[in-house]
Structures are given as structure tokens and as C-alpha cells.
Design a protein around this motif. Sequence first.
Motif, PDB file in Angstrom:
ATOM      1  N   ASP A  51     -20.049   7.297 -29.727  1.00 19.08           N
ATOM      2  CA  ASP A  51     -20.314   5.872 -29.967  1.00 19.08           C
ATOM      3  C   ASP A  51     -20.818   5.549 -31.378  1.00 19.08           C
ATOM      4  O   ASP A  51     -21.225   4.420 -31.644  1.00 19.08           O
ATOM      5  CB  ASP A  51     -21.324   5.353 -28.939  1.00 19.08           C
ATOM      6  CG  ASP A  51     -22.608   6.187 -28.920  1.00 19.08           C
ATOM      7  OD1 ASP A  51     -22.795   6.995 -29.848  1.00 19.08           O
ATOM      8  OD2 ASP A  51     -23.398   6.029 -27.981  1.00 19.08           O
ATOM      9  N   ASN A  70     -15.625  11.528 -13.182  1.00 17.72           N
ATOM     10  CA  ASN A  70     -16.811  11.561 -14.031  1.00 17.72           C
ATOM     11  C   ASN A  70     -17.777  12.649 -13.528  1.00 17.72           C
ATOM     12  O   ASN A  70     -18.304  12.560 -12.428  1.00 17.72           O
ATOM     13  CB  ASN A  70     -17.490  10.185 -14.002  1.00 17.72           C
ATOM     14  CG  ASN A  70     -18.756  10.155 -14.825  1.00 17.72           C
ATOM     15  OD1 ASN A  70     -19.835   9.922 -14.305  1.00 17.72           O
ATOM     16  ND2 ASN A  70     -18.644  10.414 -16.098  1.00 17.72           N
ATOM     17  N   LYS A  89     -22.289  13.864 -18.691  1.00 17.94           N
ATOM     18  CA  LYS A  89     -22.267  14.344 -20.082  1.00 17.94           C
ATOM     19  C   LYS A  89     -22.540  15.847 -20.185  1.00 17.94           C
ATOM     20  O   LYS A  89     -21.962  16.551 -21.019  1.00 17.94           O
ATOM     21  CB  LYS A  89     -23.319  13.567 -20.888  1.00 17.94           C
ATOM     22  CG  LYS A  89     -23.278  13.849 -22.357  1.00 17.94           C
ATOM     23  CD  LYS A  89     -24.383  13.117 -23.096  1.00 17.94           C
ATOM     24  CE  LYS A  89     -24.422  13.584 -24.540  1.00 17.94           C
ATOM     25  NZ  LYS A  89     -25.555  13.059 -25.275  1.00 17.94           N
ATOM     26  N   ASP A 102     -22.166  12.308 -30.094  1.00 15.62           N
ATOM     27  CA  ASP A 102     -21.682  11.246 -29.205  1.00 15.62           C
ATOM     28  C   ASP A 102     -20.515  10.512 -29.844  1.00 15.62           C
ATOM     29  O   ASP A 102     -20.390  10.474 -31.073  1.00 15.62           O
ATOM     30  CB  ASP A 102     -22.819  10.248 -28.917  1.00 15.62           C
ATOM     31  CG  ASP A 102     -23.891  10.854 -28.026  1.00 15.62           C
ATOM     32  OD1 ASP A 102     -23.673  11.982 -27.540  1.00 15.62           O
ATOM     33  OD2 ASP A 102     -24.933  10.203 -27.826  1.00 15.62           O
ATOM     34  N   ASP A 126     -21.268  -0.301 -24.067  1.00 17.12           N
ATOM     35  CA  ASP A 126     -22.679  -0.194 -23.685  1.00 17.12           C
ATOM     36  C   ASP A 126     -23.069   1.233 -23.354  1.00 17.12           C
ATOM     37  O   ASP A 126     -22.207   2.069 -23.102  1.00 17.12           O
ATOM     38  CB  ASP A 126     -22.945  -1.048 -22.429  1.00 17.12           C
ATOM     39  CG  ASP A 126     -22.714  -2.509 -22.707  1.00 17.12           C
ATOM     40  OD1 ASP A 126     -23.230  -2.994 -23.731  1.00 17.12           O
ATOM     41  OD2 ASP A 126     -21.978  -3.150 -21.924  1.00 17.12           O
ATOM     42  N   SER A 127     -24.396   1.440 -23.338  1.00 12.14           N
ATOM     43  CA  SER A 127     -24.903   2.767 -22.965  1.00 12.14           C
ATOM     44  C   SER A 127     -24.553   3.045 -21.499  1.00 12.14           C
ATOM     45  O   SER A 127     -24.525   2.139 -20.675  1.00 12.14           O
ATOM     46  CB  SER A 127     -26.417   2.800 -23.159  1.00 12.14           C
ATOM     47  OG  SER A 127     -26.938   3.957 -22.581  1.00 12.14           O
ATOM     48  N   LYS A 128     -24.305   4.319 -21.211  1.00  7.30           N
ATOM     49  CA  LYS A 128     -23.919   4.666 -19.831  1.00  7.30           C
ATOM     50  C   LYS A 128     -25.138   5.074 -19.002  1.00  7.30           C
ATOM     51  O   LYS A 128     -25.024   5.503 -17.878  1.00  7.30           O
ATOM     52  CB  LYS A 128     -22.912   5.830 -19.844  1.00  7.30           C
ATOM     53  CG  LYS A 128     -21.747   5.686 -20.818  1.00  7.30           C
ATOM     54  CD  LYS A 128     -20.831   4.556 -20.445  1.00  7.30           C
ATOM     55  CE  LYS A 128     -19.718   4.308 -21.442  1.00  7.30           C
ATOM     56  NZ  LYS A 128     -20.131   3.848 -22.767  1.00  7.30           N
ATOM     57  N   TRP A 129     -26.318   4.964 -19.611  1.00  9.18           N
ATOM     58  CA  TRP A 129     -27.530   5.419 -18.927  1.00  9.18           C
ATOM     59  C   TRP A 129     -28.378   4.249 -18.452  1.00  9.18           C
ATOM     60  O   TRP A 129     -28.904   3.507 -19.257  1.00  9.18           O
ATOM     61  CB  TRP A 129     -28.365   6.297 -19.863  1.00  9.18           C
ATOM     62  CG  TRP A 129     -27.673   7.554 -20.246  1.00  9.18           C
ATOM     63  CD1 TRP A 129     -26.866   7.723 -21.326  1.00  9.18           C
ATOM     64  CD2 TRP A 129     -27.687   8.801 -19.553  1.00  9.18           C
ATOM     65  NE1 TRP A 129     -26.373   8.998 -21.349  1.00  9.18           N
ATOM     66  CE2 TRP A 129     -26.870   9.694 -20.262  1.00  9.18           C
ATOM     67  CE3 TRP A 129     -28.307   9.260 -18.385  1.00  9.18           C
ATOM     68  CZ2 TRP A 129     -26.652  11.001 -19.861  1.00  9.18           C
ATOM     69  CZ3 TRP A 129     -28.110  10.562 -17.998  1.00  9.18           C
ATOM     70  CH2 TRP A 129     -27.286  11.418 -18.724  1.00  9.18           C
ATOM     71  N   PRO A 184     -18.290  14.265 -26.145  1.00  9.09           N
ATOM     72  CA  PRO A 184     -18.097  13.794 -24.771  1.00  9.09           C
ATOM     73  C   PRO A 184     -17.800  12.290 -24.771  1.00  9.09           C
ATOM     74  O   PRO A 184     -18.450  11.537 -25.509  1.00  9.09           O
ATOM     75  CB  PRO A 184     -19.437  14.079 -24.089  1.00  9.09           C
ATOM     76  CG  PRO A 184     -20.384  14.419 -25.155  1.00  9.09           C
ATOM     77  CD  PRO A 184     -19.700  14.480 -26.464  1.00  9.09           C
ATOM     78  N   ARG A 236     -24.521   0.915 -31.699  1.00  8.76           N
ATOM     79  CA  ARG A 236     -23.328   1.435 -31.018  1.00  8.76           C
ATOM     80  C   ARG A 236     -22.068   0.873 -31.657  1.00  8.76           C
ATOM     81  O   ARG A 236     -22.039  -0.289 -32.050  1.00  8.76           O
ATOM     82  CB  ARG A 236     -23.374   0.978 -29.562  1.00  8.76           C
ATOM     83  CG  ARG A 236     -23.347   2.143 -28.604  1.00  8.76           C
ATOM     84  CD  ARG A 236     -23.328   1.691 -27.182  1.00  8.76           C
ATOM     85  NE  ARG A 236     -23.225   2.879 -26.331  1.00  8.76           N
ATOM     86  CZ  ARG A 236     -22.102   3.475 -26.040  1.00  8.76           C
ATOM     87  NH1 ARG A 236     -20.956   2.991 -26.498  1.00  8.76           N
ATOM     88  NH2 ARG A 236     -22.092   4.563 -25.286  1.00  8.76           N
ATOM     89  N   ARG A 294     -36.329   5.104 -30.417  1.00  3.08           N
ATOM     90  CA  ARG A 294     -35.110   4.293 -30.301  1.00  3.08           C
ATOM     91  C   ARG A 294     -35.521   2.836 -30.292  1.00  3.08           C
ATOM     92  O   ARG A 294     -36.324   2.417 -29.457  1.00  3.08           O
ATOM     93  CB  ARG A 294     -34.386   4.619 -28.993  1.00  3.08           C
ATOM     94  CG  ARG A 294     -33.520   5.842 -29.045  1.00  3.08           C
ATOM     95  CD  ARG A 294     -32.936   6.079 -27.669  1.00  3.08           C
ATOM     96  NE  ARG A 294     -31.729   5.292 -27.498  1.00  3.08           N
ATOM     97  CZ  ARG A 294     -30.535   5.847 -27.304  1.00  3.08           C
ATOM     98  NH1 ARG A 294     -30.398   7.139 -27.249  1.00  3.08           N
ATOM     99  NH2 ARG A 294     -29.475   5.102 -27.168  1.00  3.08           N
ATOM    100  N   GLU A 344     -15.167   5.006 -23.524  1.00  6.80           N
ATOM    101  CA  GLU A 344     -15.490   4.723 -24.934  1.00  6.80           C
ATOM    102  C   GLU A 344     -14.265   4.150 -25.662  1.00  6.80           C
ATOM    103  O   GLU A 344     -14.020   4.481 -26.817  1.00  6.80           O
ATOM    104  CB  GLU A 344     -15.970   5.997 -25.649  1.00  6.80           C
ATOM    105  CG  GLU A 344     -17.237   6.604 -25.111  1.00  6.80           C
ATOM    106  CD  GLU A 344     -18.499   5.822 -25.424  1.00  6.80           C
ATOM    107  OE1 GLU A 344     -18.415   4.713 -25.982  1.00  6.80           O
ATOM    108  OE2 GLU A 344     -19.587   6.327 -25.081  1.00  6.80           O
ATOM    109  N   ASP A 384     -14.625  12.349 -19.930  1.00 12.28           N
ATOM    110  CA  ASP A 384     -15.380  12.590 -18.707  1.00 12.28           C
ATOM    111  C   ASP A 384     -14.982  11.581 -17.617  1.00 12.28           C
ATOM    112  O   ASP A 384     -15.791  10.769 -17.180  1.00 12.28           O
ATOM    113  CB  ASP A 384     -16.876  12.486 -19.056  1.00 12.28           C
ATOM    114  CG  ASP A 384     -17.762  12.816 -17.883  1.00 12.28           C
ATOM    115  OD1 ASP A 384     -17.274  13.387 -16.901  1.00 12.28           O
ATOM    116  OD2 ASP A 384     -18.974  12.499 -17.965  1.00 12.28           O
TER     117      ASP A 384
END
Length: 416
Positions: free
Chosen positions: A94, A69, A72, A92, A204-207, A8, A200, A125, A12, A41
Motif C-alpha cells: 500500500d 484469504n 498476511k 506492504d 483501506d487498512s485490512k485490520w 503480500p 496509503r 502511527r 490492493e 492473499d
Amino acid sequence: MKLSLIIPCYNEEECVEKFFETASSVFEAQSYKTEYIFVNDGSEDKTLSLLKKIYVENPRVNIISFSRNFGKEAAMYAGLKAAKGEYICFIDADLQQRPELVAKMVELLEKHREYDCIAAFAKERKEDSSFARFAKKKFYSLMTSVSGIEFVGGASDFRCFRRNVADAILELCEYHRFTKGLFAWVGFNTRYVPYEIQERGGGDSKWSLGKLFSYAFDGLVAFSTKPLRWPLYCGVGCLAFGIIYTLFYLLFNIIRRQQLSEAAVLISLLFIFFGLTLTALGILGEYIGKIHIQVKKRPVYITSESYAAKEREKFAPVLQEELEREAAELKKLKIKRAKFKEMKRQQRVMEQLVAQQQIEQEALEAEQEAEAFEEKVQEGKKQEKKRKVKAKKQKPRSEEAEDAYTTGPESGFEDE
Ligand code: UDP
Ligand code: MG
């Protein structure tokens, strides 16, 4: 096709090319064929055009691009529907999850027929705050307790599984998807392997924290109707308290012939009415819960294997072979265990021997020390004896000298 990689991608552009480069270098070295299913997405950056470039230059690359969008979960579902492989893997884009580990997961599936799914789990993490770590841990234990299915903390969507697992997941066509939960719900034999989340590849993280909370809440609601029972429990509790309080109060006042207080009557009524309302809500919740489960149209059960009597001729030799293999493996395991036990026994005997030798050595040393001491004592005694003899021999002469000194002048004086 042996392996389908589902990737997904949402905004990116900094990672997709790096990802494909790394993944293709890993999978070109393998003996099996790999297909790539990139799911764009609804990215707003150059992700799609970069994916198109990869598609033009490479065979076995597929692209599914969403109109906006959808998240995920939707991307993973779309990829799963398109996958043709015998093994399927979510990864992922990334590069936080390494393609090298996918190759190892495939190896494990090839080697161990008993596993249907290999799921990677990260112990923690590094980029997560201590609050986020605590919240995640609590979330998974809450999910396990309210849903009745086991959620392994730290387990991610990064997993490789067989076609039968993919088919089972595809049977669950609910709208609010929580893939980790779906995997837990369908069951199958899953092996968890630890992995370290990498840096990564870019971006950046999408969360965000808010997005994570709503995702967690969606997961909770999707996998449990237990929260709908909470008003029922509260309602029954309130009602019971209200009734008991009223009865006791009335009894107490009747016996003492006192007037009823307004406040007490109000409290009783409040508890009884709140209790009744909450109980009614809880009962309603029970029905809504049933509808909630029915609307999802989840299968009543999932079969992992089945052997029909009319296909016995086809399956029996395969099963026979499998049984023989299992028996051989069991035998090997037994031999290994016996060897291990024997080794442990020998080790214990050796340890006892060493301990005994040590004790004997210590005893010998103590004995030698005692002997040396005894010798010293004897030597001392001898010396003492010699000294005494010497002293005795010297004594008469000195006594004579003394006598001569005392008697000589006196007698001379007396003579005078
Ligand atoms: N992703 C997606 N749609 C989204 C959010 C993320 O397809 O709405 C993809 C993203 O491109 C990445 C993967 O899901 O390949 C994991 O996202 P991310 O790295 O942002 O999550 P994290 O690793 O921080 O949990
Ligand atoms: Mg990531």
C-alpha cells in the motif's frame, strides 16, 4: 539475485500498480538485481488480474496466489519460501512503507557485515487513536515480560535481512505464525531504523480492532506458556490461605473452648478445594505447555556461524581478513575517541580562558569605574574647597557692611 521483495496483497487493486511503478523506479537505479514476489492473499477485487498484467510486462516478477484469504502471516511465509535473493525484504503493497528505505536498508547490510537484519520501526502511527497507541505499547512490554525475548515496540514486519536469517525463519514451520515474534525468537544482530508511515496509496487498512486483538492474543499464546502457570500460582495461594485460616481458626476455638461456626468451616473448605482444583489445573498446564512447545517443532538452537576444523584452509584466510578489519576498525575508533577527548579537553580549556578573560575584563571595568568615581570625588572636594575659599573671601566684606549698617545710625542718635 541480490534482493527479493516479498509483497503480500489483499484487495490492493488501488495500490499494486502504483507500488510496482515506484519500486521499479527505485530498484532500476541500483546496481543489483531485484526479484518481486507478489503474494495474492485471496483478494476478491481486481488485484490478481492487475498482478498478471505486471507479470506479463516485466521480467523478475513472481506471483503466488492463494485459494482464499489465509492472512498476511501465511502470505509472508509463502513469499519467504519462494525467495531466492541474498537479501530478503518484506514490504506492504500500500506504499505506506517506502521502497526508497529498502534501498537504504540494503546499503546498510552491504556496508555493515555485522548486521543480519535491518528492521524499520515507526515511533507512532498518526492514524492510531491514543487508546490504540497505549494498547500497542502495553502489548509489547507484556510480550517482552512473558516470553523472555525482547519485542521492540513499533517494530514492524517491514525489514530487510540476510539469507541466514530467512533460513532460520523457514525452519520455524508452526501454523500460528507471528512474524515479529519469530524474528525476535531467532535472534541475530538486528539494527532498528526509524521510519515514518506514509499515507496509503489507496483503499483501506485490512485490520479492524477485533482482528488486531485476536492477532495480539495469537502472538501472546504462540510465544509464551506463562499464562498456563497463572492457575498454578492462584491455586497454591488459595490452598495456603485455606490451610492457614483453618489451623488458626481451630487453634483459636480450641483454646477458648468455643463451638465451630458453620460459615467459617465452609470458607475453609472452599479455599482448600478451590486451591486444590486450581493447583491441579496449573500442573496440567505445565504439561500442556511442554506439549505446545514440542508440537511447534522449533529448533533447539539456531547457529549463526560455524567453522569446521576440516574446512580451516578455506575459512582461516577469510577470518584472518575479518579479524584484521575489525582490529583496524577498533584502532580507528580508538583514534576517533582520543581525538574526541582531545577536542573536548581543548574546548574546556577555551571555555576556561574565555571565562578568565571575562573575569579580567569585568575586574578592569570595575577598576576603571572606581577610578572614575575617585576622580569625581576628588573633583567634588576641589570644588568644595574652592567654594569655601571664595566664601571666606566674601565674608569680611559683608561683615563690614553689616557693622556699618548696625553701628552708624545708633552712634548718630547718641551724638544727638
Ligand atoms: N494483507 C494481506 N492479507 C491480509 C491482510 C493484509 O496480505 O489478510 C496485506 C495488505 O495487502 C498489505 C499488508 O498486508 O499489503 C498490510 O496490510 P494493511 O495495510 O491493511 O495493514 P496496516 O498497514 O493497516 O497495518
Ligand atoms: Mg498498510
